[in-house]
Design a protein around this motif. Structure first.
Motif, PDB file in Angstrom:
ATOM      1  N   ASP A 144       0.978  -1.146  -0.034  1.00 52.22           N
ATOM      2  CA  ASP A 144      -0.151  -0.017  -0.022  1.00 52.22           C
ATOM      3  C   ASP A 144       0.859   1.266  -0.047  1.00 52.22           C
ATOM      4  O   ASP A 144       1.596   1.642   1.131  1.00 52.22           O
ATOM      5  CB  ASP A 144      -1.036   0.040   1.089  1.00 52.22           C
ATOM      6  CG  ASP A 144      -1.884  -1.164   1.177  1.00 52.22           C
ATOM      7  OD1 ASP A 144      -1.783  -1.773   0.033  1.00 52.22           O
ATOM      8  OD2 ASP A 144      -2.863  -1.284   2.075  1.00 52.22           O
ATOM      9  N   GLU A 179       2.057   4.703   0.450  1.00 55.45           N
ATOM     10  CA  GLU A 179       1.662   5.798   1.019  1.00 55.45           C
ATOM     11  C   GLU A 179       2.791   6.136   2.055  1.00 55.45           C
ATOM     12  O   GLU A 179       3.594   5.467   2.295  1.00 55.45           O
ATOM     13  CB  GLU A 179       0.412   5.442   2.027  1.00 55.45           C
ATOM     14  CG  GLU A 179       0.570   4.481   3.285  1.00 55.45           C
ATOM     15  CD  GLU A 179      -0.687   3.902   3.389  1.00 55.45           C
ATOM     16  OE1 GLU A 179      -1.618   3.524   2.783  1.00 55.45           O
ATOM     17  OE2 GLU A 179      -0.926   3.750   5.090  1.00 55.45           O
ATOM     18  N   HIS A 188      -5.304   3.223  -4.481  1.00 58.97           N
ATOM     19  CA  HIS A 188      -5.573   3.113  -2.955  1.00 58.97           C
ATOM     20  C   HIS A 188      -6.256   4.048  -2.422  1.00 58.97           C
ATOM     21  O   HIS A 188      -6.258   4.677  -1.273  1.00 58.97           O
ATOM     22  CB  HIS A 188      -4.041   2.954  -2.164  1.00 58.97           C
ATOM     23  CG  HIS A 188      -4.214   2.596  -0.942  1.00 58.97           C
ATOM     24  ND1 HIS A 188      -5.023   1.692  -0.251  1.00 58.97           N
ATOM     25  CD2 HIS A 188      -3.501   3.091   0.463  1.00 58.97           C
ATOM     26  CE1 HIS A 188      -4.918   1.540   1.104  1.00 58.97           C
ATOM     27  NE2 HIS A 188      -3.858   2.314   1.361  1.00 58.97           N
ATOM     28  N   HIS A 195      -6.316   8.595   1.097  1.00 53.45           N
ATOM     29  CA  HIS A 195      -6.638   7.719   2.468  1.00 53.45           C
ATOM     30  C   HIS A 195      -7.703   8.141   3.128  1.00 53.45           C
ATOM     31  O   HIS A 195      -7.801   7.783   4.630  1.00 53.45           O
ATOM     32  CB  HIS A 195      -5.263   7.777   3.287  1.00 53.45           C
ATOM     33  CG  HIS A 195      -4.932   6.396   3.712  1.00 53.45           C
ATOM     34  ND1 HIS A 195      -5.158   6.092   5.114  1.00 53.45           N
ATOM     35  CD2 HIS A 195      -4.192   5.458   3.126  1.00 53.45           C
ATOM     36  CE1 HIS A 195      -4.765   4.769   4.939  1.00 53.45           C
ATOM     37  NE2 HIS A 195      -4.146   4.281   4.028  1.00 53.45           N
ATOM     38  N   PRO A 229      -8.481   2.379   1.834  1.00 45.17           N
ATOM     39  CA  PRO A 229      -7.625   2.764   3.015  1.00 45.17           C
ATOM     40  C   PRO A 229      -8.061   1.943   4.180  1.00 45.17           C
ATOM     41  O   PRO A 229      -9.183   1.999   4.460  1.00 45.17           O
ATOM     42  CB  PRO A 229      -7.759   4.275   3.197  1.00 45.17           C
ATOM     43  CG  PRO A 229      -8.159   4.519   1.705  1.00 45.17           C
ATOM     44  CD  PRO A 229      -9.099   3.462   1.240  1.00 45.17           C
ATOM     45  N   SER A 230      -7.195   1.484   5.113  1.00 45.38           N
ATOM     46  CA  SER A 230      -7.585   0.788   6.193  1.00 45.38           C
ATOM     47  C   SER A 230      -8.747  -0.220   6.162  1.00 45.38           C
ATOM     48  O   SER A 230      -9.603  -0.359   7.051  1.00 45.38           O
ATOM     49  CB  SER A 230      -7.911   2.040   7.306  1.00 45.38           C
ATOM     50  OG  SER A 230      -7.001   2.768   7.334  1.00 45.38           O
ATOM     51  N   HIS A 270       3.685  -1.830   4.009  1.00 48.06           N
ATOM     52  CA  HIS A 270       3.743  -0.390   3.564  1.00 48.06           C
ATOM     53  C   HIS A 270       5.238  -0.125   3.226  1.00 48.06           C
ATOM     54  O   HIS A 270       6.072  -0.567   4.113  1.00 48.06           O
ATOM     55  CB  HIS A 270       3.057   0.483   4.632  1.00 48.06           C
ATOM     56  CG  HIS A 270       1.757   0.103   4.825  1.00 48.06           C
ATOM     57  ND1 HIS A 270       1.454  -0.630   5.974  1.00 48.06           N
ATOM     58  CD2 HIS A 270       0.742   0.605   4.477  1.00 48.06           C
ATOM     59  CE1 HIS A 270       0.237  -0.759   6.184  1.00 48.06           C
ATOM     60  NE2 HIS A 270      -0.465  -0.003   5.325  1.00 48.06           N
TER      61      HIS A 270
END
Ligand code: ZN
Length: 280
Positions: free
Chosen positions: A8, A10, A81, A85, A121-122, A223
């Motif tokens: 992911d 970020e 993604h 976020h 996201p999450s 990540h």
């Protein structure tokens, strides 16, 4: 058996755990490390001889198009993604639709290739967002890997299927949930991220084998900031978030290399296509 490997993409200041202490307005002023860290991930995958999927924020793709191009040119999948976020359950379906369209534009422009996969996201697609999978299907996505079928303090959709399923019925979009295992009557997330970094290596490796013995591919993620021990420390964040975020950053690189060499891995779009075939 091939398993789905993903990153992911970020930066250290964009993680959900720091959302309350780092506002989106301040992102522009913070030192970006995502390009350097993602290049290290590319080198790691090269060393292990694996291909993977990079679920990239539109915000990152817009600012680092050359990075996105390098990912695609190395033979990996570049997928979405979302833009910045924002968790899916905090948006309306119209806002979600715009978020994924903006992100896809930025990513496709940078990659020069079509985006067909999405990760929330999450893992924020859950029982509160029944419109999310239909919106993705309508936008032409082939698959989503956005659901964690567990009960967790930050996320989770406990009652959703553990393995690939079709949220819209027989045709169309497939959902590839992140890997979970049942241990002693309790369902645990075992698909990477903090769990892989914080728990002993043996647990994650066992979980991949266990899922493969069930005849299914594992869905694993991490990540770029997780292999960066030098990243700035966020002072005002809650202790629990800081413990989760900063523990074992320095051992992560070698731990990952071991996992990559022990099991078989591939891009998420290819695993999704194989799962579609199996469900047909
Ligand atoms: Zn994320």
């Amino acid at each position: 058996m091939r398993n789905a490997l993903s990153v992911d993409v970020e930066d250290w200041f964009q993680v959900g755990a720091f959302e309350t202490v780092i506002s989106r307005d301040s992102w522009e002023s913070l030192p970006r490390r995502v390009e350097h860290n993602t290049d290290r991930v590319l080198n790691l995958f090269d060393a292990a001889g694996v291909k993977a999927t990079f679920f990239t924020l539109g915000w990152v793709a817009h600012r680092h198009p050359a990075l996105v191009r390098r990912i695609a040119e190395a033979g990996h999948e570049v997928a979405s993604h979302g833009w910045d976020h924002r968790r899916v359950f905090t948006m309306t379906s119209a806002e979600f639709s715009k978020d994924i369209a903006d992100a896809r534009d930025a990513i496709e422009q940078a990659a020069g290739m079509p985006v067909t996969g999405y990760r929330a996201p999450s893992f924020s697609i859950d029982a509160r967002t029944p419109w999310a999978h239909p919106v993705l299907a309508e936008a032409g996505y082939a698959y989503s890997s956005s659901v964690a079928p567990v009960a967790h303090d930050h996320y989770g959709w406990r009652d959703s299927p553990r393995f690939a399923w079709r949220p819209l019925g027989d045709a169309g979009l497939i959902e590839l949930p992140v890997t979970t295992v049942d241990v002693g009557g309790r369902r645990m997330a075992a698909g990477g991220g903090g769990f892989f970094r914080l728990l002993p290596y043996a647990f994650s490796s066992w979980a991949v084998s266990r899922v493969n013995k069930e005849g299914r591919p594992a869905v694993f993620y991490f990540h770029p900031w997780e292999i960066d021990p030098e990243q700035p420390r966020v002072a005002g964040a809650p202790l629990k978030s800081r413990l989760r975020h900063y523990t074992n950053l320095s051992v992560m690189h070698d731990k990952l290399l071991k996992l990559l060499k022990t099991h078989q891995w591939d891009r998420t779009d290819r695993i999704a296509a194989a799962e579609q075939e199996r469900l047909s």
